[in-house]
Design an enzyme around this catalytic site. Sequence first.
Site, mmCIF file in Angstrom:
data_model
loop_
_atom_site.group_PDB
_atom_site.id
_atom_site.type_symbol
_atom_site.label_atom_id
_atom_site.label_comp_id
_atom_site.label_asym_id
_atom_site.label_seq_id
_atom_site.Cartn_x
_atom_site.Cartn_y
_atom_site.Cartn_z
ATOM 1 N N LYS A 46 15.407 65.399 29.076
ATOM 2 C CA LYS A 46 14.933 64.077 29.524
ATOM 3 C C LYS A 46 15.588 62.888 28.810
ATOM 4 O O LYS A 46 15.044 61.786 28.749
ATOM 5 C CB LYS A 46 13.396 63.930 29.390
ATOM 6 N N GLY A 59 18.721 61.791 29.611
ATOM 7 C CA GLY A 59 19.802 61.205 30.417
ATOM 8 C C GLY A 59 20.927 62.189 30.703
ATOM 9 O O GLY A 59 22.059 61.779 30.974
ATOM 10 N N THR A 60 20.600 63.469 30.682
ATOM 11 C CA THR A 60 21.593 64.527 30.938
ATOM 12 C C THR A 60 22.289 64.323 32.284
ATOM 13 O O THR A 60 23.518 64.375 32.374
ATOM 14 C CB THR A 60 20.885 65.907 30.967
ATOM 15 N N THR A 115 24.066 71.258 28.532
ATOM 16 C CA THR A 115 23.237 72.173 27.747
ATOM 17 C C THR A 115 22.239 71.384 26.911
ATOM 18 O O THR A 115 22.521 70.263 26.486
ATOM 19 C CB THR A 115 24.090 73.064 26.819
ATOM 20 N N HIS A 116 21.085 72.014 26.687
ATOM 21 C CA HIS A 116 20.116 71.435 25.751
ATOM 22 C C HIS A 116 20.186 72.143 24.392
ATOM 23 O O HIS A 116 19.365 71.888 23.510
ATOM 24 C CB HIS A 116 18.693 71.537 26.312
ATOM 25 N N SER A 125 8.910 60.849 29.891
ATOM 26 C CA SER A 125 9.667 61.365 31.036
ATOM 27 C C SER A 125 9.293 62.832 31.300
ATOM 28 O O SER A 125 9.083 63.238 32.443
ATOM 29 C CB SER A 125 11.162 61.226 30.744
ATOM 30 N N TYR A 183 20.973 56.285 25.346
ATOM 31 C CA TYR A 183 20.386 55.873 26.628
ATOM 32 C C TYR A 183 20.063 54.376 26.629
ATOM 33 O O TYR A 183 20.410 53.650 27.562
ATOM 34 C CB TYR A 183 19.124 56.711 26.860
ATOM 35 N N PHE A 189 20.884 53.385 38.239
ATOM 36 C CA PHE A 189 19.688 54.182 38.522
ATOM 37 C C PHE A 189 19.389 54.155 40.024
ATOM 38 O O PHE A 189 19.165 55.186 40.651
ATOM 39 C CB PHE A 189 18.511 53.634 37.708
ATOM 40 N N LYS A 223 11.654 56.405 36.495
ATOM 41 C CA LYS A 223 11.715 54.949 36.351
ATOM 42 C C LYS A 223 13.051 54.466 35.813
ATOM 43 O O LYS A 223 13.457 53.340 36.078
ATOM 44 C CB LYS A 223 10.601 54.473 35.420
HETATM 45 P P1 A3P Z 1 12.584 58.699 33.374
HETATM 46 O O1 A3P Z 1 11.711 59.893 33.679
HETATM 47 O O2 A3P Z 1 12.105 57.929 32.180
HETATM 48 O O3 A3P Z 1 12.804 57.823 34.553
HETATM 49 P P2 A3P Z 1 17.524 64.246 32.201
HETATM 50 O O4 A3P Z 1 18.638 64.098 33.152
HETATM 51 O O5 A3P Z 1 17.964 64.537 30.803
HETATM 52 O O6 A3P Z 1 16.485 65.188 32.702
HETATM 53 O O7 A3P Z 1 16.835 62.813 32.054
HETATM 54 C C1 A3P Z 1 16.052 62.287 33.077
HETATM 55 C C2 A3P Z 1 15.749 60.841 32.753
HETATM 56 O O8 A3P Z 1 16.954 60.059 32.893
HETATM 57 C C3 A3P Z 1 14.737 60.254 33.719
HETATM 58 O O9 A3P Z 1 14.022 59.271 32.962
HETATM 59 C C4 A3P Z 1 15.658 59.611 34.745
HETATM 60 O O10 A3P Z 1 15.033 58.640 35.538
HETATM 61 C C5 A3P Z 1 16.709 59.005 33.828
HETATM 62 N N1 A3P Z 1 17.947 58.657 34.537
HETATM 63 C C6 A3P Z 1 18.709 59.427 35.323
HETATM 64 N N2 A3P Z 1 19.736 58.730 35.837
HETATM 65 C C7 A3P Z 1 19.621 57.475 35.359
HETATM 66 C C8 A3P Z 1 20.380 56.268 35.546
HETATM 67 N N3 A3P Z 1 21.433 56.212 36.330
HETATM 68 N N4 A3P Z 1 19.959 55.152 34.873
HETATM 69 C C9 A3P Z 1 18.875 55.182 34.075
HETATM 70 N N5 A3P Z 1 18.115 56.291 33.875
HETATM 71 C C10 A3P Z 1 18.485 57.422 34.513
#
Ligand code: A3P
Length: 299
Positions: A57, A59-60, A103-104, A134, A196, A232, A263
Amino acid sequence: MAESVEVHSADGSFMNMLKYDGRYYVTHFVGNVKDHLAAIDVMDVREDDTFILSYPKSGTHWAFTLASMLRTGETAYRGSPTFLDYTDMQTIDNLPSPRVLATHLTFDFMPKQVKEGKGKVVAIFRNPKDVITSLRTFGKKMDHKDFQKVYKTTWEGLLEFYMDGRIFYGSWFEYIQNWDKVRREHKETNILYLTYEDMIPDLRSHVQKLAVFLEVTFGPEFLDTVTEKCTFRNMVTEATKAVAPSKQWKDMTSQKTLPIYRKGEVGDWKNFFTVSQNEQFDQVYKEKIETSSFSFRFE
Ligand code: A3P
């Protein structure tokens, strides 16, 4: 090899996970964990491989999408990355170049060749309050009945697991402490550190930075396009169009779209943490991260 464990919180929340060598992994990690970690260790890395490393969570998908566009020169939306953690080595070996793998796992579990400087690592970090916020919603979106049998938490239960490290990939604090060590000890230049919170207000300069790091030579117009495609708003739109998410997601959620985007903001944790939860969190954060080389913006 890994054992199957179920952890419980004071309020009856639970999570099923795999536990190996003192660490917790998700149940869909490949095989018995041990053998797959060994296979990753000796993996054949290519010069143009990119590894996206993150705590869940953080920004992967964002970093993956940016790196994929820059690596391939194509701006088509690609959905979810191939994760080293959940993909057998034969499949990974057969992927065409350039590969962008996520990878995590922490850096110490990366292939030997990566630790020796081959390939590129993009590490993305996010403040821990927004990470757990998230994850809270992500867990709710995993509404498939089979997933509900292995994961059911309240917000309080999830926070308890998160704080004491009884959670897949371990505690966020340990994750950061681990990276502090990497920053001190890794002498190669094949890691780019992204945050992020810094990317939110200024994506364009991060696209530039990433392009330089990946040694791709596109002009400013292409970098402008990548920036626009990776806002986003645009990624949500693309994910909504992708009616068929990969099998990995279909097995867990009834939604027709990738359950990743929510969000995309900094500071939404304020809508979920109570005053006392926040105070407790700040106390632990201070104790564990005070001497860290990482600092985070919470709003
Ligand atoms: P939120 O749940 O706070 O919105 P991951 O990819 O590691 O699972 O992370 C997911 C998080 O990254 C989610 O956060 C998602 O909305 C956010 N995310 C994905 N793409 C994004 C973008 N282009 N800009 C900002 N946040 C982004």
